[in-house]
Design a protein around this motif. Structure first.
Motif, PDB file in Angstrom:
ATOM      1  N   UNK A  78      39.232 -51.582 -20.129  1.00 36.47           N
ATOM      2  CA  UNK A  78      38.811 -52.911 -20.577  1.00 36.47           C
ATOM      3  C   UNK A  78      37.960 -52.831 -21.847  1.00 36.47           C
ATOM      4  N   UNK A  79      37.797 -51.614 -22.366  1.00 34.66           N
ATOM      5  CA  UNK A  79      37.000 -51.441 -23.577  1.00 34.66           C
ATOM      6  C   UNK A  79      35.503 -51.439 -23.322  1.00 34.66           C
ATOM      7  N   UNK A  80      35.098 -51.177 -22.084  1.00 33.74           N
ATOM      8  CA  UNK A  80      33.673 -51.145 -21.729  1.00 33.74           C
ATOM      9  C   UNK A  80      33.208 -49.703 -21.616  1.00 33.74           C
ATOM     10  N   UNK A  81      32.155 -49.357 -22.329  1.00 32.15           N
ATOM     11  CA  UNK A  81      31.522 -48.043 -22.147  1.00 32.15           C
ATOM     12  C   UNK A  81      30.802 -48.025 -20.801  1.00 32.15           C
ATOM     13  N   UNK A  82      30.697 -46.844 -20.206  1.00 33.64           N
ATOM     14  CA  UNK A  82      30.056 -46.771 -18.892  1.00 33.64           C
ATOM     15  C   UNK A  82      29.238 -45.492 -18.754  1.00 33.64           C
ATOM     16  N   UNK A  83      28.027 -45.670 -18.254  1.00 33.33           N
ATOM     17  CA  UNK A  83      27.117 -44.550 -17.960  1.00 33.33           C
ATOM     18  C   UNK A  83      26.864 -44.544 -16.452  1.00 33.33           C
ATOM     19  N   UNK A  84      27.055 -43.397 -15.839  1.00 30.60           N
ATOM     20  CA  UNK A  84      26.770 -43.235 -14.409  1.00 30.60           C
ATOM     21  C   UNK A  84      25.387 -42.621 -14.246  1.00 30.60           C
ATOM     22  N   UNK A  85      24.517 -43.272 -13.486  1.00 33.47           N
ATOM     23  CA  UNK A  85      23.287 -42.613 -13.040  1.00 33.47           C
ATOM     24  C   UNK A  85      23.304 -42.672 -11.513  1.00 33.47           C
ATOM     25  N   UNK A  86      23.237 -41.517 -10.893  1.00 29.91           N
ATOM     26  CA  UNK A  86      23.386 -41.424  -9.440  1.00 29.91           C
ATOM     27  C   UNK A  86      22.669 -40.174  -8.966  1.00 29.91           C
ATOM     28  N   UNK A  87      22.589 -40.024  -7.640  1.00 27.79           N
ATOM     29  CA  UNK A  87      21.968 -38.813  -7.087  1.00 27.79           C
ATOM     30  C   UNK A  87      22.758 -38.296  -5.896  1.00 27.79           C
ATOM     31  N   UNK A  92      33.276 -40.857 -17.322  1.00 28.40           N
ATOM     32  CA  UNK A  92      32.397 -41.837 -17.960  1.00 28.40           C
ATOM     33  C   UNK A  92      31.919 -41.307 -19.305  1.00 28.40           C
ATOM     34  N   UNK A  93      31.300 -42.190 -20.097  1.00 26.41           N
ATOM     35  CA  UNK A  93      30.736 -41.745 -21.389  1.00 26.41           C
ATOM     36  C   UNK A  93      29.596 -40.754 -21.160  1.00 26.41           C
ATOM     37  N   UNK A  94      28.867 -40.924 -20.063  1.00 23.58           N
ATOM     38  CA  UNK A  94      27.800 -39.992 -19.688  1.00 23.58           C
ATOM     39  C   UNK A  94      27.608 -40.083 -18.177  1.00 23.58           C
ATOM     40  N   UNK A  95      27.309 -38.948 -17.572  1.00 24.24           N
ATOM     41  CA  UNK A  95      27.076 -38.895 -16.123  1.00 24.24           C
ATOM     42  C   UNK A  95      25.761 -38.164 -15.879  1.00 24.24           C
ATOM     43  N   UNK A  96      24.774 -38.900 -15.382  1.00 25.02           N
ATOM     44  CA  UNK A  96      23.476 -38.305 -15.058  1.00 25.02           C
ATOM     45  C   UNK A  96      23.359 -38.244 -13.544  1.00 25.02           C
ATOM     46  N   UNK A  97      23.507 -37.055 -13.010  1.00 21.95           N
ATOM     47  CA  UNK A  97      23.398 -36.823 -11.559  1.00 21.95           C
ATOM     48  C   UNK A  97      22.992 -35.364 -11.379  1.00 21.95           C
ATOM     49  N   UNK A  98      21.799 -35.113 -10.822  1.00 23.69           N
ATOM     50  CA  UNK A  98      21.331 -33.723 -10.698  1.00 23.69           C
ATOM     51  C   UNK A  98      22.163 -32.871  -9.747  1.00 23.69           C
ATOM     52  N   UNK A  99      23.091 -33.499  -8.988  1.00 26.14           N
ATOM     53  CA  UNK A  99      23.911 -32.732  -8.042  1.00 26.14           C
ATOM     54  C   UNK A  99      25.127 -32.088  -8.719  1.00 26.14           C
ATOM     55  N   UNK A 143      34.302 -60.476 -18.280  1.00 23.80           N
ATOM     56  CA  UNK A 143      34.338 -61.926 -18.553  1.00 23.80           C
ATOM     57  C   UNK A 143      33.038 -62.423 -19.174  1.00 23.80           C
ATOM     58  N   UNK A 144      31.947 -61.691 -18.917  1.00 19.71           N
ATOM     59  CA  UNK A 144      30.647 -62.055 -19.502  1.00 19.71           C
ATOM     60  C   UNK A 144      30.416 -61.401 -20.862  1.00 19.71           C
ATOM     61  N   UNK A 145      31.404 -60.673 -21.364  1.00 13.73           N
ATOM     62  CA  UNK A 145      31.288 -60.058 -22.680  1.00 13.73           C
ATOM     63  C   UNK A 145      30.451 -58.794 -22.706  1.00 13.73           C
ATOM     64  N   UNK A 146      30.321 -58.138 -21.581  1.00  7.89           N
ATOM     65  CA  UNK A 146      29.515 -56.903 -21.496  1.00  7.89           C
ATOM     66  C   UNK A 146      30.252 -55.755 -22.182  1.00  7.89           C
ATOM     67  N   UNK A 147      29.506 -54.971 -22.960  1.00 12.45           N
ATOM     68  CA  UNK A 147      30.084 -53.829 -23.678  1.00 12.45           C
ATOM     69  C   UNK A 147      29.665 -52.477 -23.088  1.00 12.45           C
ATOM     70  N   UNK A 148      28.596 -52.491 -22.281  1.00 15.55           N
ATOM     71  CA  UNK A 148      28.118 -51.243 -21.669  1.00 15.55           C
ATOM     72  C   UNK A 148      27.677 -51.532 -20.240  1.00 15.55           C
ATOM     73  N   UNK A 149      28.206 -50.747 -19.303  1.00 12.21           N
ATOM     74  CA  UNK A 149      27.772 -50.797 -17.905  1.00 12.21           C
ATOM     75  C   UNK A 149      26.991 -49.528 -17.601  1.00 12.21           C
ATOM     76  N   UNK A 150      25.863 -49.698 -16.924  1.00 11.68           N
ATOM     77  CA  UNK A 150      25.096 -48.552 -16.432  1.00 11.68           C
ATOM     78  C   UNK A 150      24.977 -48.701 -14.918  1.00 11.68           C
ATOM     79  N   UNK A 151      25.484 -47.742 -14.179  1.00 10.75           N
ATOM     80  CA  UNK A 151      25.328 -47.787 -12.723  1.00 10.75           C
ATOM     81  C   UNK A 151      24.007 -47.116 -12.344  1.00 10.75           C
ATOM     82  N   UNK A 152      23.513 -47.472 -11.164  1.00  9.36           N
ATOM     83  CA  UNK A 152      22.359 -46.742 -10.619  1.00  9.36           C
ATOM     84  C   UNK A 152      22.505 -46.640  -9.106  1.00  9.36           C
ATOM     85  N   UNK A 153      22.210 -45.477  -8.594  1.00 10.24           N
ATOM     86  CA  UNK A 153      22.342 -45.157  -7.172  1.00 10.24           C
ATOM     87  C   UNK A 153      23.781 -45.292  -6.696  1.00 10.24           C
ATOM     88  N   UNK A 154      24.733 -45.233  -7.603  1.00 11.82           N
ATOM     89  CA  UNK A 154      26.153 -45.250  -7.240  1.00 11.82           C
ATOM     90  C   UNK A 154      26.956 -44.848  -8.465  1.00 11.82           C
TER      91      UNK A 154
END
Length: 594
Positions: free
Chosen positions: A154-163, A182-189, A129-140
Motif C-alpha cells: 500500500x506504499x506504507x513504511x513500517x517499523x516493528x517494535x516488539x519484544x 519491515x523497514x526496521x525491526x527492533x526486537x531484542x529477541x 484511508x487516513x493517509x498514513x505514510x508510516x506505521x510503527x507497531x509496539x508490543x506486536x
C-alpha cells in the motif's frame, strides 16, 4: 503436592563485609546469580546511568532516521499497539514522545474480539484511508509477516517494535528466523541483535526508541524520565518481566517518579484506587493499577485506558478512571465464574489423570479473561494450561505454563492445527477451528515429555533461618533488595519444628489465620492466607481433632509445623513489629527439606 529445596549456589568467595552486607544478604544475592562485586554494587544501588544504551538495539538508528525523515516531510504517522497493559503503555510512550518532537501522529489499538491480536490488514486499511505514510507497531508485529507485506504493498513504511519471540522454522535441522520484511525491526529477541539484556517488555523497547529520538532532538533527560519512566515500570511489572538487570533499575527508579508524578491520568487512577502514593510498590502496579488498565482491553476497548492516560482535565480523568475501576470489578466477577466452571470440568472429567498439559474448551466464556483463568488453573494444579472458548467462526484462548515446559516451543511442534499462534516460554495465545481441537490435544499429548517429577511444585528457599536469628536489622537489610517481583522474589526462609501456641481465625471469609509460633523460647506472630477448614483438617490428619480443638480453645496443645516464610514489618498504633508471612507449611515430620 510440593517439594522444598534450599538454594545452594556456589560461593564465588567475595569479601562481602567490605560491601557493607551480612552473610544472609550475601547468600540471597548469590542465589539470584548476582555473583561479582560489580553486580552486587549495581544491584544494591540501581541507577539510571546504568541503563543500557538504546543504540545497542538492532535497527535503532535505521528506525530513528526513518521516523525523523517522515516528520521532516510532515507525513502522517500511525502507532498500532496492543490491548494489554504493555501494549497500552507502549502506545502511550510512542504517541506522546513522537508528539513532543513534532510528529503528525495518531494511534490505533486492535479490539480484542473484533480485530484480534496485533497488526492486521483491517488496521492497515484504516491507516491507508487516513493517509498514513508510516506505521510503527509496539508490543506486536514480530510475527506479522503477511501484514507487513500488505502495508508495503500500500506504499506504507513500517517499523516493528516488539519484544516477543521471533517465529522460526526448521529446514534440514537448521533453525531459521522468520523476521518480517519491515523497514526496521527492533526486537531484542532477534539472534542478530546484540542488546545485552533481552528480557525487556514492549513498553521498554518503545521507551528506548523515544530515548534515542529525544537524544537526537536535544530533549532534557530529566523530562524524558519524568514523562515515561513510570509507564515503563508499570509495563515491566504487569508483563511479568524478571526484575533484574535494567528491569530492576526501571522499576526501582520508576516507582520513585510515580510517587511524585504530576500526570493527571495516573493520579486519577491512583486516587480512585485508594492508593497512598508514598506507599506505592510493585504490588500496587501488578495487582491494582495494571489490572485496572487491562480491564478496558478485556471488556471494552483498550483505547479507553489510553484516553485516560492522555487526558489533561483532571475531573474528566477521574470519571474515566472510575469507569475503568467498574470494568475491573466486572472482570473479576467474570473470572471467578469462569474459573469455577473450568475447575469443575477438570474434576468431573478426571482430566488430571488423562493429560499432563491441560487444554480446556468451554463454550460461552468471555474470551478476554481466558488467560487469567488459565493462570489460576495452572497455579492450582501446577500443569501447563490452555483455556479456550468460542469466538466467531474459531475457538480462541490463552495458555500459561510452568518452568519445566516451554509452551512456545512445544506448541510450535503442533502449529499445523492452529490458525494463529504466538507467545513465549511461559504464555501463549492461539486460535483454531473447533474441529481441530481433539487432534491438537492428541498431538500435544504425544509430543510432551513431562515427567511426574516435573509436575510437582518446587518451593525454593534461600536458607534455613531459626527464629533466634531474626532481627529488625535483618529485615531492614532485606528491604534493600526491593522491589520484589518475578526474578527477584522476596527472600524466602525455612524454619522447622515451630510450635503453634495460639491461633486466631480472622477475615470475612475466615481465610486469614494469625498464630503465635515458638522455637527454643523465641516467639513471633505469623500470618497465613488459607481457608481455616483446610488448615485445621490438615493439622487434624496428623495430630488428631482433640489437639486441634485444644488449640482453638486456647488450651495447651502439642502441634508443630514447618514453614516457608517472608519477613515483614507490621505497623499498628505507631508500633512496629516483625511478623512472619507464611507462604507454605507442612506438618512437622511429614517430609524433609531437600
Amino acid at each position: 503436592m510440593e517439594r522444598w529445596f534450599i538454594k545452594n549456589k556456589k560461593d564465588p568467595g567475595i569479601d562481602y563485609k567490605k560491601l557493607g552486607i551480612n552473610n544472609v544478604i550475601y547468600k540471597i544475592l548469590i542465589n539470584r546469580e548476582i555473583n561479582t562485586e560489580e553486580e552486587i554494587k549495581s544491584f544494591l544501588d540501581p541507577m539510571l546511568s546504568n541503563l543500557n544504551s538504546p543504540i545497542l538495539l538492532k535497527d535503532m538508528v535505521k528506525a530513528s532516521n526513518l521516523i525523523l525523515s517522515h516528520i521532516a516531510k510532515k507525513n502522517k504517522v500511525r502507532i498500532i499497539g496492543d490491548y494489554d497493559v504493555d501494549g497500552v503503555t507502549s502506545t502511550y510512550i510512542l504517541y506522546s514522545g513522537l508528539n513532543k518532537i513534532g510528529a503528525d501522529v495518531s494511534y490505533d489499538i486492535p479490539h480484542r474480539v473484533e480485530d484480534g491480536y496485533g497488526i492486521n490488514n483491517n488496521l492497515i486499511d484504516r491507516a491507508y484511508n487516513d493517509g498514513v505514510k508510516l506505521i510503527i507497531t509496539c508490543d506486536n508485529g514480530i510475527a506479522a509477516r503477511d501484514a507487513v507485506l500488505y502495508a508495503k504493498s500500500k506504499g506504507i513504511d513500517i517499523i516493528i517494535t516488539d519484544h516477543h519471540e521471533v517465529p522460526k522454522k526448521f529446514e534440514k535441522d537448521k533453525e531459521i528466523e522468520l523476521i518480517p520484511d519491515a523497514n526496521a525491526v527492533i526486537d531484542p529477541k532477534q539472534n542478530s541483535c546484540n542488546y545485552p539484556f533481552a528480557e525487556i517488555c514492549g513498553a521498554v523497547v518503545a521507551f528506548k526508541l523515544i530515548e534515542y529520538l529525544f537524544l537526537i532532538k536535544g530533549v532534557d533527560k530529566d523530562e524524558f524520565y519524568e514523562s515515561f519512566l513510570p509507564f515503563a515500570a508499570i509495563a515491566t511489572v504487569c508483563d511479568v518481566m524478571p526484575l533484574k538487570n535494567e528491569n530492576r533499575i526501571i522499576v526501582s527508579e520508576g516507582l520513585k517518579y510515580l510517587r511524585d508524578t504530576k500526570h493527571r491520568g495516573l493520579n486519577a487512577l491512583i486516587e480512585v484506587s485508594n492508593i497512598k502514593k508514598n506507599d506505592m510498590d510493585v504490588y500496587h502496579l501488578g495487582f491494582i493499577i495494571g489490572p485496572t488498565i487491562n480491564s478496558s482491553g478485556r471488556l471494552d476497548s483498550a483505547k479507553d485506558a489510553l484516553e485516560l492516560l492522555l487526558e489533561n482535565n483532571y475531573d474528566l480523568a477521574l470519571e474515566k478512571a472510575k469507569k475503568l475501576r467498574e470494568l475491573n470489578y466486572e472482570r473479576q466477577k467474570l473470572t471467578t465464574e469462569a474459573f469455577d466452571i473450568i475447575d469443575e470440568k477438570i474434576i468431573r472429567e478426571n482430566l488430571l489423570d488423562k493429560h499432563k498439559v491441560l487444554i480446556l474448551y468451554e463454550e460461552g466464556l468471555n474470551e478476554s479473561i481466558l488467560g487469567i483463568v488459565a493462570g489460576k488453573i495452572k497455579e492450582k494444579y501446577y500443569r501447563p494450561t490452555v483455556v479456550l472458548s468460542n469466538s466467531k467462526d474459531l475457538i480462541k484462548g490463552s495458555g500459561r505454563s510452568i518452568e519445566e515446559y516451554n509452551m512456545f516451543q512445544e506448541f510450535s511442534k503442533s502449529k499445523e492445527f492452529l490458525t494463529t499462534f504466538g507467545g513465549h516460554k511461559m504464555a501463549c495465545g492461539l486460535s483454531m477451528p473447533l474441529k481441530s481441537l481433539d487432534e491438537f490435544i492428541k498431538d500435544v499429548d504425544e509430543k510432551e515429555s513431562l515427567t511426574k517429577e516435573d509436575l510437582i511444585r518446587k518451593v525454593y528457599i534461600d536458607g534455613n533461618l531459626e527464629l533466634k536469628y531474626i532481627s529488625m536489622n535483618l529485615v531492614k537489610e532485606i528491604e534493600r533488595l526491593a522491589p520484589f517481583g518475578n526474578g527477584n522474589s522476596a527472600p524466602k526462609f525455612g524454619s522447622k519444628n515451630l510450635k503453634i501456641n495460639n491461633l486466631n481465625i480472622l477475615g470475612k471469609n475466615k481465610n486469614f489465620l494469625k498464630m503465635r509460633l515458638f522455637q527454643n523460647n523465641i516467639n513471633y506472630t505469623a500470618t497465613l492466607f488459607e481457608d481455616y477448614e483446610i488448615f485445621l483438617n490438615n493439622l487434624a490428619k496428623f495430630y488428631g481433632r482433640e489437639e486441634v480443638m485444644a488449640l482453638l480453645q486456647g488450651r495447651p496443645s502439642n502441634i508443630f509445623i514447618d514453614i516457608v516464610f517472608n519477613l515483614e514489618l507490621n505497623i499498628f498504633n505507631g508500633n512496629t513489629s516483625i511478623q512472619l508471612k507464611i507462604n507454605n507449611y507442612r506438618i512437622t515430620g511429614e517430609n524433609n527439606v531437600n
